[in-house]
Enzyme design. Structure first.
Site: not given
Lengths: 136, 380
Positions: B278, B326
């Protein structure tokens, strides 16, 4: 830097001693009567051993600069750029604060530099513990 | 959990990602959930367990017409979905339910019916952090990094390389928000947000969602999708205050969660073919690589800048482009899980050839929580 507008703490029964101390110009920490652990933020028991037997004591106010960022957009009550810092108190615990009386630049703000507490009154009830470069 | 007893059989993101002001947050949950159910041929009547964060499981179950026998509203920030996978696996193994739906939806950019987030002035963070002027994650999650840089000699250029490498991955992904190549100079010339962090070292803010469906490995064989088996899981929490993180150069929550997941899976770091960490900010993959044990302390900056995580290299990392390129709705953990599932199914836009084991490692809050899920596409 401390103009009106910044978010202010609302003390709770467990933290009132800290803010009473700040108002009186004293940085108050807590120490466990059983295991001698010194801790912050305030709570009515020791986070190291769970003992409810704890005492409030005045800290030295001496600290070193542990880490920080320099924020480039100011919320109400601040002038950009300003450092949001974490200092390590001489007694061990760390706390978030602002560094005053020095330029808010990477050159002026060297990690591990010596600091001392400088209280700044926000209103009649709340004084915030800020830190400035230690003298000498 | 017991390795290889549970599988992910349904997985999907929202139909659209990025800027979707035409739908509210709860409908993003539902859109992702319906896509995941369609993915594996189920309807809401087939679901008997619901887990979510951001909204309550009550809201999601009612909105979708589900009657759960099990509900989990664990909400520890962006890695909540890793914890949901872990809890769902335990629940299914215990017989509490058989088919669990995990949903995420967040109108992070458009703010349509976004769940409010506010720290009370009576909370410890409200009393002992907010008065000093932090304004959200870019000014708080980043505070430990100067300490790390001083301890280990990490440079701003190495921090910038994290963003550069992830943009290379994003360029291969048609759904990525940013696909244009960037250089270290581009990153270091981008606007200063909170020294030493510049704009391109910070994640996006977008709208989107995702959903997963889990069931027992025995039942998984009956589904139309290629099962993705859960090998190991971990979770932990540390502190709601970044200033109280025990050590600014390593996350205790990362270490506890990662070790538990690898112990359960019984695999070595060398067995991992694909990794998701993450990345709300550029330092997260650096902390993650070290705290999971892929490299030694202080080595991750050089590991990334020496291109060990790019396509074709030894450890493909954040192959969807990550939160930096993204998408990042606010609770990005769901998208890390989705990319791991795609890689294990063999359908990722930037597919890692012959990948058999994937690790998805998440953070919650600001080093406040962590969840780790290890997956495999090999049948038990």
């Amino acid at each position: 830097m401390a103009e009106p507008g910044r978010p202010l703490p609302q003390p709770t029964p467990e933290t009132q001693h800290f803010w009473d101390g700040a108002k009186a110009g004293e940085l108050r920490l807590q120490r466990c009567d059983d295991c001698a652990h010194v801790y912050f933020p305030p709570r009515p028991f020791c986070p190291e051993c769970g003992s409810r037997s704890v005492s409030v004591f005045p800290a030295s106010g001496r600290a070193t600069l542990y880490s920080y960022v320099i924020h480039h957009r100011a919320p109400p009550g601040f002038e950009a750029p300003y450092a949001i810092a974490v200092v390590e108190l001489e007694e061990g615990p760390r706390m978030m604060t602002n560094i005053v009386d020095t330029p808010q630049t990477p050159e002026a703000l060297q990690l591990d530099m010596a600091l001392e507490v400088a209280f700044e009154a926000m209103n009649d009830e709340i004084s915030l513990p800020l830190f400035r470069p230690a003298e000498g | 959990m017991r390795p290889n007893t549970i599988a992910i059989v349904g997985a999907a993101e929202t139909t659209d990602l990025g800027k979707t002001p035409n739908i509210s947050e709860i409908t993003m949950h539902a859109d992702a959930a319906l896509n995941a159910m369609a993915d594996c041929g189920l309807t809401p009547k087939d679901i008997d367990g619901v887990a979510t964060a951001g909204r309550t499981p009550t809201e999601i179950a009612h909105y979708l017409g589900i009657t759960p026998k099990w509900a989990d509203g664990t909400a520890v920030g962006g890695c909540s979905f890793m914890l949901h996978v872990r809890h769902a696996a335990a629940a299914i193994n215990e017989g509490l339910c058989s088919t669990v739906l995990i949903t995420h939806g967040e109108s992070g950019r458009s703010g349509v019916d976004r769940a409010p987030r506010r720290m009370a002035p009576t909370s410890l963070a409200g009393q002992f952090e907010l008065p000093y002027g932090p304004m959200g994650p870019p000014t708080m999650f980043t505070i430990p990094v100067l300490r790390y840089m001083k301890e280990f000699g990490l440079t701003e250029e190495q921090l910038a390389m994290v963003a550069v490498v992830q943009r290379e991955w994003a360029a291969k992904n048609p759904r990525a928000t940013f696909k244009e190549p960037i250089t270290v100079d581009d990153v270091l010339d981008s606007r200063m947000i909170a020294y030493p962090f510049r704009l391109l070292m910070c994640c996006l803010v977008t709208d989107g969602g995702g959903a997963l469906i889990l069931t027992s490995a025995d039942r998984a064989k009956d589904f139309p999708t290629k099962p993705v088996y859960i090998l190991g899981t971990g979770e932990s929490v540390e502190t709601p205050m970044i200033s109280q993180m025990a050590d600014f150069t390593t996350s205790r929550a990362f270490r506890v969660s990662g070790k538990k997941a690898f112990d359960e899976a019984g695999i070595a770091k060398e067995d991992v073919d694909h990794l998701m960490i993450y990345d709300a900010f550029a330092h997260l993959p650096i902390f993650g690589l070290e705290d999971l044990g892929f490299v030694g302390r202080g080595e991750a900056g050089a590991f990334i800048s020496e291109r060990n995580t790019v396509e074709g290299a030894k450890l493909p990392l954040n192959t969807n482009g990550g939160g930096l390129s993204y998408m990042h709705s606010g609770m990005y953990g769901m998208y890390a899980l989705q990319e791991s599932v795609r890689q294990m199914r063999g359908i990722a836009p930037a597919q890692v050839p012959d990948a058999k084991i994937s690790v998805a490692h998440g953070v919650g809050g600001m080093f406040g929580a962590s969840g780790t899920i290890i997956m495999s596409n090999e049948a038990p």
